[in-house]
Scaffold this active site. Structure first.
Site, short mmCIF file in Angstrom:
data_model
loop_
_atom_site.label_atom_id
_atom_site.label_comp_id
_atom_site.label_asym_id
_atom_site.label_seq_id
_atom_site.Cartn_x
_atom_site.Cartn_y
_atom_site.Cartn_z
N GLU A 433 97.65 22.26 48.12
CA GLU A 433 96.77 21.21 48.73
C GLU A 433 95.48 21.29 48.07
OE1 GLU A 433 96.95 18.83 51.07
OE2 GLU A 433 99.08 19.77 51.80
N GLY A 434 95.52 21.32 46.74
CA GLY A 434 94.38 21.70 45.80
C GLY A 434 94.03 23.04 45.72
#
Lengths: 587, 587
Positions: A433-434
């Site tokens: 998620e980054g």
């Protein structure tokens, strides 16, 4: 030793005090959230987390998901656990009633998810991703799509996935190559996606894949990417053209199948467009705030689990005579450095909890508040705090899981103990998620520089004000530490705003230190607010020692953790240029 | 991607500049250490490390040591690699010639061991432990024992182990229960030892176990423990009564067999006493300085390996367009945060290297200097710096290995990449040979409080002086940062000395923060000295950019790492009491 005991008192405090649940429950639409219902939901979730999910956590590590000729086989017990969630309607907690949900606040759902993740993070990824995919359809799907897909996703009869990453498109989604060719009312999707969490499994009959792909002729880059629904099984019961090619052999979360999915090897998987062409990435990013908060929550959750295990061990294990100890044989918890590690774990955990529940509550305000100004302000707060919550809580989670191992000494390095699993599992959270770097770039670029530091300065200023108000009182020391940290944060914001004018790289070279600085500050703010509440309780005659501990945690954090803010400041100010002190060839 | 390229230039610089090898080589007894010999040893060691040991590192992780019916089977290729070390006489580098050694300085041996550990830490534990066991016999064994055991241990025909830990005696060795009953000229040893590194294997015909045990009637506690030699195979070729019962299933270093050894299940293993009865622990502790320096070296070595892999990946992997980058597609090394991580890794690695080579050189001075005053001073320096080198370099090594994974993004979490192995392997280093907490207690109690802070203040004072001397010059900023850090360290020493008078626990509650503080300071001192040397080179017309990079590394460290000293100070001063802010029952 490795049981999970949901910390219900801490969770309820976080819900009511940081999440302001009573205020949230009074918002229009949340009428269902009565105090009685909330209590019974928390109690029941705690029972499932401790009794159903937690015992499967180590099993999932040892006997993880496997790819067989008949598709992916999950860990024995996983399927029954999933049925438990379906039966209780747990996936639908925060979905509207017309979709089969309970229409309860996000912040309450966060509390439930915290327990799922602490109990069994590899398992809890499945409900997390399913809720995310369902949210995407709820927000951007057509009425027809909503009615065909959502009831079964909300109930948990079907699960959902996010198909973003490709081998050459990781942090840079603009490079997505998967193709979607129009054919009548639908599209034929082909391409390979990697790192797909729960991309295949045997928990449900169908899996709804949300896939980023390009329609031929679409513009290059971000604007050419669209979002598609690609079910594993089509409405006529036939298999769609999507296949799990392999599962990754990962460092941790072995129970969670991480799939390589091949779409369209036999002519093209049938997919349907969600919303407008070319807006796929925009839709994904709109949901990012949720997904990133969820991963930040994993940082807290796994830290809590590691902490509980280390605390049990430290109480039970006898070794040597602690300095200054005159009594009988006693657990290593009385050794000063073991106690220090437990205090560091606990105080940072409560700091994270304070932050995360605030952000979840801001989501609720942004969704349900009748005043558009209040909604907009809450959205801005969510925007600023999300990358901090994600980046800082996950980085902290790894460090706390490591302390948990350290308290076990040599036993911590032995896999059977289970302490190492938490550490291995936690390590993914700063990546998916980054990455932390991506969070920090988002924080500095979109959340600080873009509005000239307005929202950030406003938050920091109010923290400083609260710190100054503590002068002369019992929390004067903590107040001073908070003000000092807030002043450093303001200075960092100024430098970030100025730095980019000389060299556009500079704010980004100091971005991760700035993210840590901000996380440490807002976490400290939460702890010190908790300590002030404890003092108020004491003043009103409450002598419950649980409250006294809130003060002790704030004191510990103010002297051991909060001073790191100043150290990070130098990295942002004088240190950014030093990142480029010489050519990379000399590294 | 996962090759190991020995950083010979950095190692030679550390040897000559921090290790002062030319001065060491001039000490009596080290006549063999000519510049030509040193160069050829380093070149040959580099070849073996890169070509023989490094390729086996991942193999060892996947196909680690296994217990079979015929004893422990090491990883395929391990045996041939061990033969390579025997053939080159590598184990004997720093042993006297009369034992078959080469009589070379410790600091040179350190350089060789650094390469072994970077190449394959799980393998390199075997020579490390063997040298340690041989040292024990060399120092405390009888002439007869020396002649029977040492030649084959020095050559590597036999290996050695340290048998200290039991399940109830880990950090607290006073609790050792293994018994040694006199019988004629020898003893019968019985008991169970755990966590015995290379406790059994198939690399050599014999293994010499150094065992801590109690003779019946010995006093309780530390003073009743004696040291015994217990060979796996007796001199008449029969098997001794010692058996590997199981191997631990560990988080990392899978190639290194960690054995549970049962002594005396068939009547008692034959052992012989080393030195005097009741002095076993004293002998072990005398060797601790070596063993702990070796483990600190592992922290550096694995950080170097993780760094090299991350650097290669960052140069090769293309993803997105870095901020401010206008050219063609380029590696992620140009992304500001990736560069920041590489700079953090590299600068901390060189800081560690500077510290470790200084300590090894002090060992040589303590052993070989003709002036007893110089020897004593060097011993004091070794005593102070060893717990710092062990504790700080291992904690740093884990963090650096973690940054290495982070640079790989999602690929870092996939085991095939190999980045995760470094992180898993590194995690043992803060635990064995005394946890970080044990190092910190040693530092604070025996090395600072016992002499009233004399040696520590002396070192810190000289660092501050060097920092002040940089004022007005090109390293003025770094000098200021160094002085500020040194001042904080002096203040910490004062508080540690005073703190114990109010509550004996306080200095130990701040011990680990103090250890970090000191490590960060002495590491920064090393980097800034290197930068000063670089400036001197530039002044003398040398425009080699390698020297410029020394200055850049010092600048980065001064702004990103050194400021942490002040943050740690607060934990030592105001923070120690906060560790005991409330009863452990409230945790």
């Amino acid at each position: 030793m490795n049981d999970y005991n949901p910390p219900l008192r801490e969770i309820k405090f976080a819900l009511d005090f940081f999440g302001e649940l009573p205020r949230i429950a009074a918002l229009p639409g949340y009428e269902a959230a009565t105090p009685d219902l909330i209590d019974s939901i928390l109690a029941e979730a705690a029972k499932i987390a401790a009794g159903v999910l937690a015992p499967l956590n180590h099993t999932g590590d040892l006997d993880g998901a496997k790819l067989t000729e008949r598709g992916v086989r999950t860990t024995p017990g996983w399927s029954e656990a999933w049925s438990t969630l379906i039966e209780g309607g747990w996936n639908g907690l925060s979905f509207p009633e017309e979709l089969g949900g309970m229409n309860l606040p996000q912040v309450l759902n966060l509390a439930v998810q915290e327990m799922w993740h602490s109990a069994n993070m590899a398992f809890a990824l499945c409900p997390m991703l399913t809720q995310g995919a369902a949210n995407a359809i709820a927000l951007y799907g057509s009425e027809d799509q909503r009615s065909r897909f959502l009831p079964k996703m909300v109930s948990g009869e079907w699960t959902g996935t996010m198909n973003l990453t490709e081998s050459l498109a990781g942090s840079d989604l603009a490079a997505v190559r998967t193709r979607a060719v129009p054919e009548g009312n639908h599209f034929r999707v082909s391409g390979q996606k990697i790192f797909i969490t729960y991309g295949d499994h045997d928990l449900t009959d169908n899996i709804i894949h949300m896939v980023l792909a390009r329609v031929p002729g679409a513009p290059a880059g971000v604007k050419g990417i669209s979002l598609f629904i690609v079910p594993k099984v089509l409405s006529d019961g036939t298999a769609n053209d999507v296949k799990c090619v392999s599962l990754e052999h990962k460092l941790g979360i072995h129970g969670s199948p991480t799939a390589v999915l091949a779409f369209g090897e036999a002519g093209g998987a049938i997919g349907e467009l969600v919303g407008d062409r070319g807006r796929g990435l925009e839709y994904m990013f709109a949901m990012m705030n949720h997904a990133r908060l969820d991963v930040g929550l994993q940082g807290l959750a796994i830290a809590e689990r590691a902490y509980q295990q280390a605390r049990s061990y430290a109480r039970a294990r006898k070794q040597g005579r602690p300095v200054g100890w005159t009594g009988d044989g006693v657990g290593i918890v009385e050794h000063p450095d073991v106690r220090r590690m437990l205090m560091e774990m606990k105080s940072r955990i409560e700091a994270m909890r304070g932050l995360l529940y605030q952000v979840a509550a801001a989501h609720d305000v942004a969704r349900a508040h009748p005043d558009p100004e209040a909604r907009a302000a809450a959205r801005r707060r969510v925007g600023l705090l999300t990358p901090i919550a994600k980046g800082w809580c996950t980085e902290s989670g790894i460090e706390i899981a490591s302390l948990g191992m350290q308290i076990h000494g040599g036993m911590g390095y032995i896999e059977e103990t289970g302490a190492a699993q938490h550490w291995r599992d936690s390590r993914i959270t700063t990546i998916y998620e980054g990455t932390t770097g991506i969070q920090a770039n988002d924080l500095v670029g979109r959340k600080v520089i873009r509005d000239g530091g307005a929202v950030a300065s406003d938050l920091i200023g109010s923290i400083a004000g609260e710190g100054r108000a503590l002068a002369g009182g019992p929390l004067a020391m903590e107040g001073t530490a908070l003000v000092r940290a807030a002043d450093a944060a303001l200075q960092a914001v100024r430098v970030l705003l100025e730095g980019g004018t000389t060299d556009p790289r500079l704010p980004y070279a100091g971005a991760v230190p700035f993210l840590h600085l901000m996380g440490t500050l807002v976490g400290g703010h939460a702890l010190i607010r908790g300590a002030a509440a404890a003092n108020a309780e004491a003043d009103s005659g409450n002598d419950d020692p649980w409250w006294t501990a809130r003060i002790g945690l704030a004191r510990f954090y103010s002297t051991h953790v909060l001073p790191q803010v100043a150290a990070r400041l130098t990295a942002v100010t004088e240190g950014a240029a030093a990142v480029f002190a010489f050519d990379e060839a000399l590294l």
